[in-house]
Design a protein around this motif. Structure first.
Motif: not given
Length: 456
Positions: A320, A323-324, A327-329, A331-332
Motif C-alpha cells: 500500500n 502503491r499509493l 498522493d494516493g492515500y 485521494y482515498v
C-alpha cells in the motif's frame, strides 16, 4: 441405484442434512470439497462486510494485494534468519511512518498484531523509562500512574490492570467528548509515567487537544522539573490526519510526543491484523524490554509481546505504501471524507438527526443522534431496524462516564462506499424511522414493560 456415499459424491454435501461437528473432535476426516462447503454454509449467515459500518477494520484490498497476501501466508515473520527480506520490509515501513510522523532523526519501532499490542508495548516503555528515572534519583517506583481520557479504547485500562499501573481517567461530559490540558493537569504528579491522548476517537472520531496537552507538559517540565512524556494513540487517526489535515499538529513535531501507535488494518487499508509502534528516538524504547535470542539461526532483538506471526500483512502494508504514496492515500481519504460529508448533510437535512462535530477535524465517519423528542424509539431501535430490514450494521451505543446518558450512532464511510450507497443508506435510515414511527421501538417497549412490572 446409487449408494448414499455415491450420491454424496455426485450431488452434494452430507452436512446439508446432518449436524456439523461442533462439540467433539471428529473421528474421521472428509473430502476437501465437503470441508469447504461446510464452512461456506456457516459463513453464509455472516454479515456482509460491505455493509458493516461499525468496524474500523479494512474489508477490501486490491486483487494484487490479495495475491501478495495469499502467496506469503506461509512465512513466519519472526524468523529473520530465513526471511530477512520480510524483516527489512518491516523496517522500511517503520522508517516511512517515522518520516510521515515528522520524527526528528533516527528512530525505532516495530510491527504488532494491532494497536492493542502496540499500546501495551508503548505503555510498558513509558513505565520502564519512568522507573529508570526514579531509580536514578533513588526514589520509590511502587506507585506509577497513567493519565488518559474516558475517550480511549479499553486496551488502556487493560494495560493498567495487567501491569499494575494506577489509571487516572479523565471523565467526559455531555457535549464534551475529548480531553485537553485543563482536564489533564490535576492528575499529574511525580509518579505519572505518561499521558495518553487520542487521535481519532472510537466514539466520535475527533482528536484530543494534543498540542494543548503537549504545551502543558512542557510548562510542567519547566516549572516543576517533571519530564512527563506524551503517547499518541493514533490507532485510527495516524493514517488519516497526515493526509486530510496535514497542517494539524499532533505528532513528533511536538516535543513531548515520544511514541505513536497506528493500526495498519484500519485506515492503513490492510486486512487484519497489523499495527505499528514508532518511537520518537531510539532512546525512548526502554532497553530492558528488548530481548535477544538466537534459536532461529541468528541473533535477533525482539520487543513484541507476540512471537510467531505471519509476514503477509507486513508485506501488504508495504504494498500500500509504494502503491499509493502520499498522493494516493490523500485521494482515498478525501474520497471517504466527501462521502461522509454528504451523509452528514443528508441526515441533518432530514430534520430527524443531530450530527456531532462534523465542523471539526474528524475521521471519515458520521456520528449522529436523534434530534428532538422521539419517545417511542431510540437509536438502538434504528440500528436494529436497519439491520433487520436492509442488512446495514450501524452501531448505537452510550458514551463513557460522565456522558453515559448520551446515546449516539456512528457510520464509518469506507473506501468502497460509493455516493449511490450513501444515498441508499440515507433512504434506508429514513425508511427505518418511518417504520418505527408506526410500530414503536423494541427497546422502548421493553422499558415500558419494566416500569409496569411485566418485563424481565
Amino acid at each position: 441405484m446409487t449408494t448414499s456415499h455415491e450420491a454424496e459424491a455426485l450431488f452434494g454435501n452430507r452436512f446439508l442434512t446432518e449436524r456439523a461437528p461442533s462439540t467433539t473432535f471428529p473421528e474421521n476426516g472428509m473430502r476437501p470439497t465437503d470441508a469447504m462447503r461446510l464452512l461456506a454454509e456457516d459463513l453464509n449467515l455472516e454479515g456482509d462486510p460491505q455493509r458493516n459500518l461499525a468496524t474500523f477494520v479494512t474489508t477490501w484490498m486490491e486483487p494484487e494485494a490479495q495475491r501478495i497476501i495469499a502467496e506469503n501466508l506461509h512465512r513466519n515473520f519472526i524468523d529473520h534468519a530465513e526471511y530477512p527480506i520480510s524483516a527489512e520490509i518491516e523496517q522500511r515501513c517503520v522508517r516511512m511512518l517515522a518520516d510521515l510522523f515528522h520524527a526528528p532523526g533516527e528512530t525505532t519501532g516495530c510491527r504488532t498484531q494491532g494497536s492493542s499490542e502496540a499500546i501495551m508495548l508503548g505503555a510498558l516503555s513509558l513505565k520502564w523509562k519512568w522507573k529508570e528515572r526514579r531509580e536514578a534519583e533513588n526514589r520509590s517506583t511502587d506507585r506509577p500512574n497513567l493519565v488518559f481520557g474516558g475517550d480511549v479504547h479499553v486496551v488502556w485500562e487493560k494495560f493498567c490492570r495487567y501491569f499494575d499501573v494506577e489509571p487516572r481517567i479523565v471523565p467526559l461530559e455531555k457535549d464534551k467528548y475529548t480531553i485537553g490540558p485543563a482536564d489533564v493537569e490535576p492528575h499529574l504528579d511525580e509518579n505519572t509515567i505518561g499521558v495518553a491522548a487520542v487521535l481519532g476517537t472510537t466514539f466520535t472520531g475527533h482528536m484530543d487537544d494534543i498540542p494543548g496537552i503537549n504545551q502543558l507538559l512542557l510548562d510542567i517540565k519547566s516549572r516543576r522539573g517533571l519530564d512527563i512524556p506524551l503517547h499518541v494513540d493514533g490507532a485510527s487517526g495516524a493514517f488519516v490526519w497526515p493526509f486530510l489535515h496535514p497542517d494539524s499538529q499532533w505528532d513528533f513535531a511536538l516535543e513531548q510526543v515520544r511514541s505513536i501507535n497506528v493500526s495498519g488494518h484500519k485506515y492503513g487499508l490492510v486486512y487484519p491484523g497489523i499495527g505499528w509502534l514508532v518511537f520518537r528516538e531510539k532512546s525512548d524504547l526502554a532497553e530492558d524490554l528488548v530481548f535477544y535470542e538466537n534459536y532461529l539461526g541468528k541473533t535477533d532483538a525482539t520487543f513484541t509481546l507476540n512471537f510467531s506471526t505471519g509476514a503477509a500483512m507486513v508485506l501488504a502494508q508495504y504494498y500500500n505504501f509504494v502503491r499509493l504514496g502520499r498522493d494516493g492515500y490523500t485521494y482515498v481519504m478525501k474520497q471517504m471524507q466527501q462521502n461522509a460529508n454528504t451523509l452528514a448533510t443528508n441526515l441533518r437535512e432530514s430534520g430527524r438527526f443531530e450530527v456531532i462535530g462534523d465542523d471539526l477535524e474528524q475521521l471519515p465517519l458520521v456520528a449522529f443522534r436523534l434530534a428532538g423528542d422521539h419517545a417511542s424509539y431510540d437509536e438502538s431501535d434504528i440500528a436494529w431496524q436497519l439491520s433487520a430490514e436492509r442488512g446495514w450494521m450501524v452501531p448505537a451505543y452510550t458514551l463513557p462516564p460522565n456522558a453515559q446518558e448520551v446515546k449516539i450512532m456512528r457510520a464509518l464511510v469506507k473506501e468502497t462506499m460509493s455516493r449511490e450507497q450513501v444515498e441508499r443508506l440515507t433512504q434506508d435510515i429514513a425508511d427505518a424511522c418511518t417504520t418505527l414511527d408506526e410500530k414503536g421501538g423494541t427497546t422502548q417497549t421493553e422499558r415500558q414493560q419494566v416500569k409496569r412490572g411485566t418485563g424481565y
